[in-house]
Design a protein around this motif. Structure first.
Motif, PDB file in Angstrom:
ATOM      1  N   UNK A   1      -4.183  -4.487  -4.938  1.00 19.09           N
ATOM      2  CA  UNK A   1      -3.624  -4.823  -3.629  1.00 19.09           C
ATOM      3  C   UNK A   1      -4.526  -4.317  -2.507  1.00 19.09           C
ATOM      4  N   UNK A   2      -5.078  -3.115  -2.686  1.00 18.72           N
ATOM      5  CA  UNK A   2      -5.995  -2.566  -1.687  1.00 18.72           C
ATOM      6  C   UNK A   2      -7.218  -3.453  -1.521  1.00 18.72           C
ATOM      7  N   UNK A   3      -7.776  -3.924  -2.631  1.00 25.11           N
ATOM      8  CA  UNK A   3      -8.939  -4.813  -2.565  1.00 25.11           C
ATOM      9  C   UNK A   3      -8.594  -6.106  -1.827  1.00 25.11           C
ATOM     10  N   UNK A   4      -7.401  -6.640  -2.076  1.00 25.79           N
ATOM     11  CA  UNK A   4      -6.990  -7.856  -1.379  1.00 25.79           C
ATOM     12  C   UNK A   4      -6.842  -7.647   0.112  1.00 25.79           C
ATOM     13  N   UNK A   5      -6.244  -6.520   0.501  1.00 23.86           N
ATOM     14  CA  UNK A   5      -6.070  -6.202   1.920  1.00 23.86           C
ATOM     15  C   UNK A   5      -7.434  -6.021   2.588  1.00 23.86           C
ATOM     16  N   UNK A   6      -8.374  -5.350   1.903  1.00 30.89           N
ATOM     17  CA  UNK A   6      -9.694  -5.135   2.481  1.00 30.89           C
ATOM     18  C   UNK A   6     -10.472  -6.440   2.605  1.00 30.89           C
ATOM     19  N   UNK A   7     -10.313  -7.344   1.647  1.00 31.98           N
ATOM     20  CA  UNK A   7     -10.966  -8.650   1.736  1.00 31.98           C
ATOM     21  C   UNK A   7     -10.461  -9.412   2.962  1.00 31.98           C
ATOM     22  N   UNK A   8      -9.156  -9.341   3.202  1.00 29.64           N
ATOM     23  CA  UNK A   8      -8.577  -9.993   4.381  1.00 29.64           C
ATOM     24  C   UNK A   8      -9.077  -9.337   5.657  1.00 29.64           C
ATOM     25  N   UNK A   9      -9.150  -8.014   5.665  1.00 29.57           N
ATOM     26  CA  UNK A   9      -9.644  -7.279   6.828  1.00 29.57           C
ATOM     27  C   UNK A   9     -11.083  -7.684   7.162  1.00 29.57           C
ATOM     28  N   UNK A  10     -11.938  -7.745   6.153  1.00 32.30           N
ATOM     29  CA  UNK A  10     -13.332  -8.129   6.380  1.00 32.30           C
ATOM     30  C   UNK A  10     -13.427  -9.557   6.889  1.00 32.30           C
ATOM     31  N   UNK A  11     -12.646 -10.462   6.297  1.00 29.75           N
ATOM     32  CA  UNK A  11     -12.672 -11.865   6.731  1.00 29.75           C
ATOM     33  C   UNK A  11     -12.235 -11.993   8.191  1.00 29.75           C
ATOM     34  N   UNK A  12     -11.194 -11.260   8.568  1.00 32.58           N
ATOM     35  CA  UNK A  12     -10.719 -11.319   9.948  1.00 32.58           C
ATOM     36  C   UNK A  12     -11.773 -10.804  10.925  1.00 32.58           C
TER      37      UNK A  12
ATOM     38  N   UNK B   1       0.829  -1.199   0.000  1.00 29.16           N
ATOM     39  CA  UNK B   1       0.000   0.000   0.000  1.00 29.16           C
ATOM     40  C   UNK B   1       0.865   1.251   0.000  1.00 29.16           C
ATOM     41  N   UNK B   2       0.376   2.291  -0.653  1.00 25.05           N
ATOM     42  CA  UNK B   2       1.036   3.589  -0.549  1.00 25.05           C
ATOM     43  C   UNK B   2       0.669   4.216   0.798  1.00 25.05           C
ATOM     44  N   UNK B   3       1.439   5.184   1.271  1.00 27.90           N
ATOM     45  CA  UNK B   3       1.073   5.847   2.537  1.00 27.90           C
ATOM     46  C   UNK B   3      -0.326   6.453   2.494  1.00 27.90           C
ATOM     47  N   UNK B   4      -0.723   7.002   1.335  1.00 28.01           N
ATOM     48  CA  UNK B   4      -2.044   7.617   1.224  1.00 28.01           C
ATOM     49  C   UNK B   4      -3.156   6.574   1.322  1.00 28.01           C
ATOM     50  N   UNK B   5      -2.969   5.419   0.657  1.00 30.04           N
ATOM     51  CA  UNK B   5      -3.980   4.366   0.717  1.00 30.04           C
ATOM     52  C   UNK B   5      -4.063   3.769   2.124  1.00 30.04           C
ATOM     53  N   UNK B   6      -2.914   3.673   2.799  1.00 31.57           N
ATOM     54  CA  UNK B   6      -2.956   3.170   4.178  1.00 31.57           C
ATOM     55  C   UNK B   6      -3.697   4.136   5.094  1.00 31.57           C
ATOM     56  N   UNK B   7      -3.516   5.443   4.869  1.00 31.18           N
ATOM     57  CA  UNK B   7      -4.257   6.422   5.671  1.00 31.18           C
ATOM     58  C   UNK B   7      -5.762   6.243   5.467  1.00 31.18           C
ATOM     59  N   UNK B   8      -6.172   6.025   4.203  1.00 32.26           N
ATOM     60  CA  UNK B   8      -7.580   5.791   3.934  1.00 32.26           C
ATOM     61  C   UNK B   8      -8.075   4.505   4.570  1.00 32.26           C
ATOM     62  N   UNK B   9      -7.235   3.461   4.543  1.00 27.85           N
ATOM     63  CA  UNK B   9      -7.602   2.187   5.169  1.00 27.85           C
ATOM     64  C   UNK B   9      -7.729   2.352   6.680  1.00 27.85           C
ATOM     65  N   UNK B  10      -6.802   3.089   7.280  1.00 28.67           N
ATOM     66  CA  UNK B  10      -6.867   3.322   8.723  1.00 28.67           C
ATOM     67  C   UNK B  10      -8.100   4.139   9.079  1.00 28.67           C
ATOM     68  N   UNK B  11      -8.420   5.133   8.264  1.00 30.07           N
ATOM     69  CA  UNK B  11      -9.641   5.903   8.512  1.00 30.07           C
ATOM     70  C   UNK B  11     -10.873   5.012   8.442  1.00 30.07           C
ATOM     71  N   UNK B  12     -10.910   4.106   7.457  1.00 25.39           N
ATOM     72  CA  UNK B  12     -12.006   3.133   7.363  1.00 25.39           C
ATOM     73  C   UNK B  12     -12.162   2.363   8.665  1.00 25.39           C
TER      74      UNK B  12
ATOM     75  N   UNK C   1     -15.344   3.309   0.427  1.00 25.07           N
ATOM     76  CA  UNK C   1     -16.341   3.018  -0.594  1.00 25.07           C
ATOM     77  C   UNK C   1     -16.208   1.585  -1.102  1.00 25.07           C
ATOM     78  N   UNK C   2     -14.969   1.135  -1.321  1.00 24.60           N
ATOM     79  CA  UNK C   2     -14.747  -0.231  -1.780  1.00 24.60           C
ATOM     80  C   UNK C   2     -15.136  -1.242  -0.712  1.00 24.60           C
ATOM     81  N   UNK C   3     -14.765  -0.966   0.534  1.00 22.99           N
ATOM     82  CA  UNK C   3     -15.068  -1.880   1.632  1.00 22.99           C
ATOM     83  C   UNK C   3     -16.571  -2.001   1.846  1.00 22.99           C
ATOM     84  N   UNK C   4     -17.277  -0.880   1.711  1.00 26.92           N
ATOM     85  CA  UNK C   4     -18.725  -0.896   1.944  1.00 26.92           C
ATOM     86  C   UNK C   4     -19.431  -1.805   0.946  1.00 26.92           C
TER      87      UNK C   4
END
Length: 342
Positions: free
Chosen positions: A238-249, A101-112, A303-306
């Motif tokens: 990669x972001x979609x893969x990380x979010x799929x893992x996050x949701x599964x966990x 993840x880029x730093x910007x995408x990680x910030x968005x993931x953390x905000x999520x 938005x992707x996670x939702x």
């Protein structure tokens, strides 16, 4: 003979409002607001956010919230999933920067991970799965109330400068644009609560229209400042893969963690759906306040996670509805399809 409004096929996994959001993003990409138009759009977006939180406050029934406190263990479990487990996983994902993840995408993931739970969708999924609907209603409501205060504060503290920083200016923006309208709505609920309750459908359109305006303003700013050049298809995948893992966990932690705590099946259903879902309606306005010009990247993971949670939880809820346990009436809410507004 009257014509019926065409509807999407029931089997289509994409919520119509998600299509509206995608259309808004596409429109912002083609015709982004710039110059004077950008200033007007920003002012309108700020007003829309204030209106949203005013309506949240005016529609919140304090009596119902106090009544739900008697099931405090369940609500506390959901809050821990939402504001402890999720953020810890989001912080752990920092180890993926910059390789995945880029730093910007990680910030968005953390905000999520800091956004409160959804209400409508978790209630709908809990009802479909024959869970404790009344508990889901209260748990979602408590999470939303807590999120109004905790999400901006956690974001300011954990996201540093990208999230506005934990500064007097950031706290002032939070207070003026989020907390003050919410408090005003609560104070005026006595006089306008009934009026708002009778016009739920109209207010639902106001909510969704306001969010579309927030999305357009955020993505327009992103186009003008060129932030989208920072995202490649590989990074997006990669972001979609990380979010799929996050949701599964989170689905696993909420389900089996509730079992270890001694909750019954119906309560576990409510905990799973309320504890593993995130609210797009609450997150988008907050992001516009906290991230400013960087809001477009900040809200992309949400938005992707939702959309992902809607598709996955719809399948889980239907499978849980076939569980052999006896169904018990656990609330007055009726079964309905997941709603995007939560």
């Amino acid at each position: 003979m009257s014509r019926r409004t065409p509807k999407l096929p029931s089997w289509l996994p994409i919520d119509p409002y998600i299509l509206a959001l995608i259309g808004t993003v596409a429109f912002a990409a083609i015709l982004p607001a710039s110059g004077t138009a950008a200033e007007v759009a920003k002012g309108a977006s700020t007003g829309a956010v204030a209106l949203l939180f005013f309506l949240y406050g005016a529609r919140l029934s304090t009596a119902e919230a106090l009544e739900g406190l008697r099931h405090w263990r369940l609500h506390l479990t959901v809050l821990i999933c939402t504001f402890v487990a999720f953020p810890l996983l989001g912080l752990a994902a920092g180890g993926l920067v910059p390789y995945v993840l880029t730093p910007q995408l990680h910030s968005g993931l953390l905000f999520l991970c800091l956004v409160p739970s959804t209400i409508q969708s978790s209630i709908a999924f809990t009802s479909i799965a024959r869970g404790n609907v009344s508990a889901a209603i209260c748990a979602g409501s408590f999470s939303s109330i807590a999120g109004i205060f905790l999400t901006p504060l956690f974001a300011a503290a954990l996201l540093g400068e990208e999230g506005g920083g934990f500064s007097a200016d950031a706290l002032l923006r939070i207070a003026v644009q989020l907390l003050l309208p919410f408090a005003a709505g609560q104070l005026l609920r006595r006089w306008i609560g009934g009026f708002l309750t009778r016009r739920k459908k109209i207010l639902g359109r106001v909510d969704r229209g306001s969010i579309l305006l927030v999305v357009y303003t955020a993505f327009s700013a992103g186009m003008v400042t060129g932030v989208w050049h920072q995202i490649t298809p590989a990074r997006l995948g990669a972001l979609l893969g990380v979010e799929a893992l996050l949701l599964a966990l989170m689905l696993t932690i909420s389900w089996y963690g509730a079992k270890r705590l001694g909750f019954g099946r119906e309560d576990r259903v409510a905990i799973q759906f309320a504890g593993a879902n995130k609210s797009l309606a609450a997150g988008l306005p907050m992001a516009s306040v906290l991230f400013g010009a960087q809001a477009s990247l900040a809200v992309l993971p949400l938005m992707l996670f939702h959309q992902m949670q809607l598709m996955v939880c719809a399948v889980i809820a239907k499978r849980r509805s076939r569980d052999p346990q006896e169904a018990h009436a656990t609330g007055a809410a009726t079964t309905r399809e997941p709603a995007i507004a939560g």
